[in-house]
Scaffold this active site. Sequence first.
Site, mmCIF file in Angstrom:
data_model
loop_
_atom_site.group_PDB
_atom_site.id
_atom_site.type_symbol
_atom_site.label_atom_id
_atom_site.label_comp_id
_atom_site.label_asym_id
_atom_site.label_seq_id
_atom_site.Cartn_x
_atom_site.Cartn_y
_atom_site.Cartn_z
ATOM 1 N N LYS A 272 -19.498 -0.183 16.420
ATOM 2 C CA LYS A 272 -18.661 0.576 15.488
ATOM 3 C C LYS A 272 -19.417 1.825 15.066
ATOM 4 C CE LYS A 272 -16.325 -3.290 13.218
ATOM 5 N NZ LYS A 272 -14.941 -3.008 13.604
ATOM 6 N N ARG A 347 -11.550 -13.120 16.688
ATOM 7 C CA ARG A 347 -10.647 -14.034 17.391
ATOM 8 C C ARG A 347 -11.406 -14.978 18.310
ATOM 9 N NH1 ARG A 347 -7.400 -9.033 19.907
ATOM 10 N NH2 ARG A 347 -8.119 -8.123 17.939
HETATM 11 N N1 BES Z 1 -13.612 -6.922 11.484
HETATM 12 C C1 BES Z 1 -12.818 -6.055 12.252
HETATM 13 C C2 BES Z 1 -11.476 -5.713 11.612
HETATM 14 C C3 BES Z 1 -11.506 -4.969 10.302
HETATM 15 C C4 BES Z 1 -11.233 -3.624 10.269
HETATM 16 C C5 BES Z 1 -11.724 -5.620 9.105
HETATM 17 C C6 BES Z 1 -11.213 -2.941 9.076
HETATM 18 C C7 BES Z 1 -11.711 -4.942 7.904
HETATM 19 C C8 BES Z 1 -11.439 -3.598 7.892
HETATM 20 C C9 BES Z 1 -12.538 -6.678 13.612
HETATM 21 O O1 BES Z 1 -13.523 -7.505 14.116
HETATM 22 C C10 BES Z 1 -12.394 -5.555 14.583
HETATM 23 O O2 BES Z 1 -13.365 -4.894 14.825
HETATM 24 N N2 BES Z 1 -11.197 -5.378 15.112
HETATM 25 C C11 BES Z 1 -10.940 -4.337 16.020
HETATM 26 C C12 BES Z 1 -10.118 -4.917 17.151
HETATM 27 C C13 BES Z 1 -9.980 -3.992 18.328
HETATM 28 C C14 BES Z 1 -11.304 -3.851 19.025
HETATM 29 C C15 BES Z 1 -8.951 -4.563 19.252
HETATM 30 C C16 BES Z 1 -10.170 -3.254 15.293
HETATM 31 O O3 BES Z 1 -9.334 -3.563 14.445
HETATM 32 O O4 BES Z 1 -10.441 -2.074 15.545
HETATM 33 MN MN MN Z 2 -15.018 -6.430 15.177
#
Ligand code: BES
Ligand code: MN
Length: 491
Positions: A272, A347
Amino acid sequence: MDIRGTETPLLNWTGDALALGFFEDSMELTETLQKLDEKLNRNLRELITETEFEGKSSNNVVTRIGSGSPVQKIILVGLGKTEDLTLDTVRLGAATIARLAKQAKVKTLGINLPVVNDDAASTVSAITQGVILPLHQDNRFKSEPDKNELKLEKVEILGCGEHREAINKAQTLCSGVILARELVAAPANSVTPVTFAEIAQTIAQDHGLDIEILERKECQNLGMGAFLGVAQASDLPPKFIHITYKPSETPQKKLAIVGKSLTFDSGGLNLKGSQSGIETMKMDMGGGAATLGAAKVIGQLKPDVEVHFICAVTENMISGRAMHPGDILTASNGKTIEVNNTDAEGRLTLADALVFAEKLGVDAIVDLATLTGACVVALGDNISGLWSTDETLATQIKKAGAMAGEKVWEMPLEEKYFEGLKSPIADIKNTGPRAGGAITAALFLKQFIKETPWAHLDIAGPVWLDKEDGVNNSGATGFPVQTLVHWVLNQ
Ligand code: BES
Ligand code: MN
Ligand code: ZN
């Protein structure tokens, strides 16, 4: 803080501040209030006129009456229209009163708010929550706590009766919400998989719950390749926590609550950036935090249902051992997963946790997860997405959310979108196209449930608030502990 319901009539109450709720469509003073006004040397009427107080919601006034008076200060809160009165109105009204009382350095406070739907117990309980939740302040990480801070010491709720039990219950509920808030707010160098497991152990011990913590080896033996794939880059050991609450009599129902518990989500090799909020990813165990919060409350309220609380705890990190994008993992139900994005890790951990939950033979499973940014885009910061395979369960969760004042909105489990998760090489991929990302995430989870009624709450928005919203301060909210508890209690 001592909170109680009192039979003392409004006119006889004395203390630092008396708070009164008003509706915008009935601003004329009742007989009691006219007498109160006389007692306060017509200060009440003058205050209303002078400040043009109209009883609209978010319309509030505080004033000093002066020493020698039976009440030193008056707080007026607007409640909006009479016909819109709900428990949310009094909860928010009480929260506004509590904040104003704190600012005004009030030590003893009387609260006079209307009873909702002739249900005094629920009203008192909403007022109790409204007072406690906004006043919670987290000073754990400050080197010097604010010593000069004056504390509200005593709150008396007027005109509803005593309701000791309802108040105790509301206080217990708040202690679970506050536990969840503190877990979410604590940074990832404080709440780690190891310390999270220790906290779970303490909660279990304190409230007479059974607890089993599976170490990496035991997870391997159960074939939890998806969970362990996420955990493999961290220097800290993963912990798979299973807490059980068993009522004293044979339960009518068995339930499972499963919480996503990433103590930090760096994204893995699909790292990230600050654009995707890496610095906020200590909150990625919000589901697990709510699970422990609910366990703490259920352990004390002792309903006659059996409840299993499950958290697959780890960090999503990078190192030479990290998953490569494209790696294939095998989950504990035998399904193979092509990890096309290491940042869709929640997931993967939930996949094994859901398989474990279903093997317990429960009647329903609810998972809570800060799963997708897509859900935040869809529903914003205040509303959680709800997906379910079972209409009855979905209705129960919606009802529990409404009682709790925690917003949930049902979303579709659109099978057609499952196309997006097809992999040329494994059974499924862990991410689909950007569009509908919260739905494909839910469809992914569904692959790990066979037949048990299941509901999924994507809580990525509401676990954290950038701005105070009345009852919750900015920061961790403790969402959705209250929904979970109401769901369990109303089986
Ligand atoms: N923990 C994140 C989701 C999240 C985003 C939580 C903002 C709280 C605030 C999750 O693990 C994630 O990174 N999801 C990705 C999924 C994508 C790679 C398909 C996302 O939402 O960008
Ligand atoms: Mn994530
Ligand atoms: Zn995550």
